[in-house]
Design an enzyme around this catalytic site. Structure first.
Site, mmCIF file in Angstrom:
data_model
loop_
_atom_site.group_PDB
_atom_site.id
_atom_site.type_symbol
_atom_site.label_atom_id
_atom_site.label_comp_id
_atom_site.label_asym_id
_atom_site.label_seq_id
_atom_site.Cartn_x
_atom_site.Cartn_y
_atom_site.Cartn_z
ATOM 1 N NE ARG A 208 -3.843 1.777 2.704
ATOM 2 C CZ ARG A 208 -4.470 2.068 3.835
ATOM 3 N NH1 ARG A 208 -3.992 1.629 4.991
ATOM 4 N NH2 ARG A 208 -5.567 2.773 3.828
ATOM 5 C CB SER B 154 -5.732 4.418 0.266
ATOM 6 O OG SER B 154 -5.189 3.113 0.247
ATOM 7 C CB SER B 155 -10.261 0.626 0.552
ATOM 8 O OG SER B 155 -11.153 1.282 -0.312
ATOM 9 C CD GLN B 156 -10.627 -1.490 7.797
ATOM 10 O OE1 GLN B 156 -11.788 -1.262 7.484
ATOM 11 N NE2 GLN B 156 -10.280 -1.912 8.997
ATOM 12 N N PRO B 157 -6.991 -1.873 4.344
ATOM 13 C CG PRO B 157 -4.685 -1.732 4.665
ATOM 14 C CD PRO B 157 -5.983 -1.074 5.046
#
Length: 186
Positions: free
Chosen positions: A14, A40-43
């Protein structure tokens, strides 16, 4: 044999898809603002979506809401060179940012293009084996369902619920997989 989703996360960390000033927070398991009202979405969420999507080597994949290019790269690692990943993004500055990030990954079978106004997805390149949507729709978008190939799968949040749509025998089968929050799909 390593898990393909884990291997994709290792190959495309990321950190390489965040603005420089935000990279020190790459390991944070939550959404991170990347500018222009996008995140940026939550992993953990991205991992859950990729596992539901079940991308296979050689698949043709549409990545709606490609943002920083991170999910496009992850999908590219999952499809391998025999596949194709088409990312689409509505924010012009993020198209440029995502393309630059993706270029460093050396995945020539992946690309990011600007969204056409009033058009969901990239219907002129359909059908797709897999569609990942990283923005929340109010209802299941028929325009995207129509872009799924027979036997295809789409994962997307709709009104706070993660859906898996499987295109079987000409009509979609929809299952629900938990509650999630995303930026709105425009």
């Amino acid at each position: 044999m390593p898990d393909p989703v884990d291997a994709a996360f290792e190959a495309a960390p990321r950190e390489g898809f965040l603005p420089r000033w935000l990279r020190r927070r790459a390991s944070y398991d939550g959404p991170l603002e990347i500018g222009h009202g996008q995140t940026s979405s939550q992993p953990r969420t991205v991992e859950a979506m990729l596992r539901l999507l079940a991308v296979r080597p050689g698949d043709r994949v549409l990545d709606v809401g490609s943002g920083s290019g991170w999910t496009t790269a992850l999908l590219g690692h999952l499809t391998g060179a025999a596949g194709e990943v088409v990312g689409v993004e509505v924010v012009p500055e993020l198209v440029a940012f995502g393309r630059a990030n993706l270029a460093r990954q050396e995945l020539p079978w992946t690309s990011i293009r600007p969204a056409e106004p009033g058009v969901l997805g990239v219907p002129d390149r359909a059908p797709y084996d897999r569609i990942l949507v990283s923005a929340e729709a109010r209802q299941l978008p028929d325009e995207l369902v129509a872009q799924l190939a027979p036997g295809g799968r789409m994962v997307l949040p709709v009104s706070g619920t993660m859906l898996l749509v499987e295109q079987a025998e000409g009509r979609p089968r929809v299952t629900r997989h938990g509650g999630y929050r995303f930026v709105p799909l425009v």
